[in-house]
Design a protein around this motif. Sequence first.
Motif, PDB file in Angstrom:
ATOM      1  N   UNK A  32      -1.518 -10.632  -3.794  1.00  0.00           N
ATOM      2  CA  UNK A  32      -0.718  -9.900  -2.804  1.00  0.00           C
ATOM      3  C   UNK A  32      -0.979 -10.452  -1.407  1.00  0.00           C
ATOM      4  N   UNK A  60      -6.266  -3.649  -7.950  1.00  0.00           N
ATOM      5  CA  UNK A  60      -5.364  -2.917  -8.866  1.00  0.00           C
ATOM      6  C   UNK A  60      -5.114  -3.688 -10.160  1.00  0.00           C
ATOM      7  N   UNK A  70      -3.011   7.569  -9.003  1.00  0.00           N
ATOM      8  CA  UNK A  70      -2.551   7.996  -7.675  1.00  0.00           C
ATOM      9  C   UNK A  70      -1.135   7.501  -7.361  1.00  0.00           C
ATOM     10  N   UNK A  71      -0.438   7.047  -8.405  1.00  0.00           N
ATOM     11  CA  UNK A  71       0.969   6.675  -8.245  1.00  0.00           C
ATOM     12  C   UNK A  71       1.194   5.503  -7.303  1.00  0.00           C
ATOM     13  N   UNK A  72       0.244   4.564  -7.273  1.00  0.00           N
ATOM     14  CA  UNK A  72       0.391   3.398  -6.399  1.00  0.00           C
ATOM     15  C   UNK A  72       1.454   2.464  -6.985  1.00  0.00           C
ATOM     16  N   UNK A  73       2.534   2.219  -6.235  1.00  0.00           N
ATOM     17  CA  UNK A  73       3.602   1.315  -6.690  1.00  0.00           C
ATOM     18  C   UNK A  73       3.860   0.225  -5.670  1.00  0.00           C
ATOM     19  N   UNK A  74       2.996   0.142  -4.703  1.00  0.00           N
ATOM     20  CA  UNK A  74       3.185  -0.829  -3.637  1.00  0.00           C
ATOM     21  C   UNK A  74       1.834  -1.117  -3.024  1.00  0.00           C
ATOM     22  N   UNK A  75       1.502  -2.375  -2.861  1.00  0.00           N
ATOM     23  CA  UNK A  75       0.249  -2.689  -2.177  1.00  0.00           C
ATOM     24  C   UNK A  75       0.531  -3.686  -1.049  1.00  0.00           C
ATOM     25  N   UNK A  89      -2.219   8.773   2.796  1.00  0.00           N
ATOM     26  CA  UNK A  89      -1.784   7.566   2.091  1.00  0.00           C
ATOM     27  C   UNK A  89      -0.898   6.750   3.026  1.00  0.00           C
ATOM     28  N   UNK A  91       1.226   3.132   3.248  1.00  0.00           N
ATOM     29  CA  UNK A  91       1.738   2.027   2.437  1.00  0.00           C
ATOM     30  C   UNK A  91       2.128   0.849   3.327  1.00  0.00           C
TER      31      UNK A  91
END
Lengths: 109, 312
Positions: A32, A60, A70-75, A89, A91
Amino acid sequence: MGKPVEVSEITFDDQVLKSGQPVLVDFWAPWCAPCRRLAPIVEELAQEYEGRVTFTKLNTDESPNVAARYGIMSIPTIMVFKNGHPVKQVVGLRPKKDLKQQLDEALVV
Amino acid sequence: MDKQYDVIIVGAGPTGMTAAIYTGRARLKTLLIERMTPGGQIATTSTVENYPGFTQGIEGPDLSEAMETQTKRFGAEMLSSEVHGVSLDGLDRVVHTDDGDVTARALIVTSGAEHARLGVPGELEYMGKGVSNCAVCDAAFFVDSPVAVVGGGDAALDEGLFLTRYASKVTLIHRRDQLRAGKILQERAFAEPKMEFQWDTVVERINGNGVVSSLSLKNAKTGAPSSLEVEGVFIYIGLTPNSNFLQGLLPMDNAGHILVNAWMETAVPGIFAAGDIRQQAARQVVSAAGDGATAALAVRRYLQELRAKAGE
């Protein structure tokens, strides 16, 4: 010495959720690009908040279950935990000033 | 940090860093201001294949890190801060930052552009919950999931193709019936079995329940509504220039691009604008770098003329 500590699926509960002081978690992965750009900013913050906030980072790729929990869908995503509960949180790649503001908000909640 | 420089450059993307390499080599006292971290748009780009000299392409972050190292090598000072305005004080150009005022005889604005928003319901609500501007960052969270890409330019196709490595299906939604992207990207996209195309289509709403679940679409010609089930939507519909902090000081077009001549001079002497921030920019890494070099040479000439006048 104010540097973010690597946490994993195994150590997350002990080092983050059961911590006596607020904990910041930087969710990242090696591929990333913005995470790489964010890392030095987080390291600077870690020094500035030393003694008040524990700084951690979670890969991740290696710990997908924590990210999923924790529903992380973007880093990059930054989360702040107090007493085992997420209180903030953020983003995406943000300017340092923004992050400081969000972190200060999280600390007074 | 000093307060007085020969030249201040606002924005450390490829344009600003190239300008700083040139002014550094000209032994001009240079300050390069960046609100995030150096790199600009290429810091979040996958592979850059059209920047000459890298026969197999180069990863965006690697290119931006190399530019940063090169910039520092020639003595440019870096400041991590946000600029909120510029004012004129005689021949001085005063830059107001979060960390105080800094002054120089010449200013190069290279603050670039950021992703434009669709402006539809759900877009901000689901940012980071299925809505993204960065396929390179987030593709891995959509393994075997259907996703959509909105847009028809190079970025939309490039990132759409990147997404096919992870997603089960990538639907490209474009408001026209043909793509603006370069031919080689179009050829790759049309040949990719995981890519599908919805032409003449606009997004009306992003729906979900905690995370994105579908898009409400409309045919731009017939007005017919439709719906598409997706878990992610990646938006690449163009760029918005970061020029708000210069409103009222420099002439701009309606979109906010700064007007310049071929030497990147704005209407205000001593203020130059280069790269994606200027009108009619080609919006390529290589042209951005070229703009930066042009602006730096123009600054050198401007400062020489000022000194010559002062010496008369």
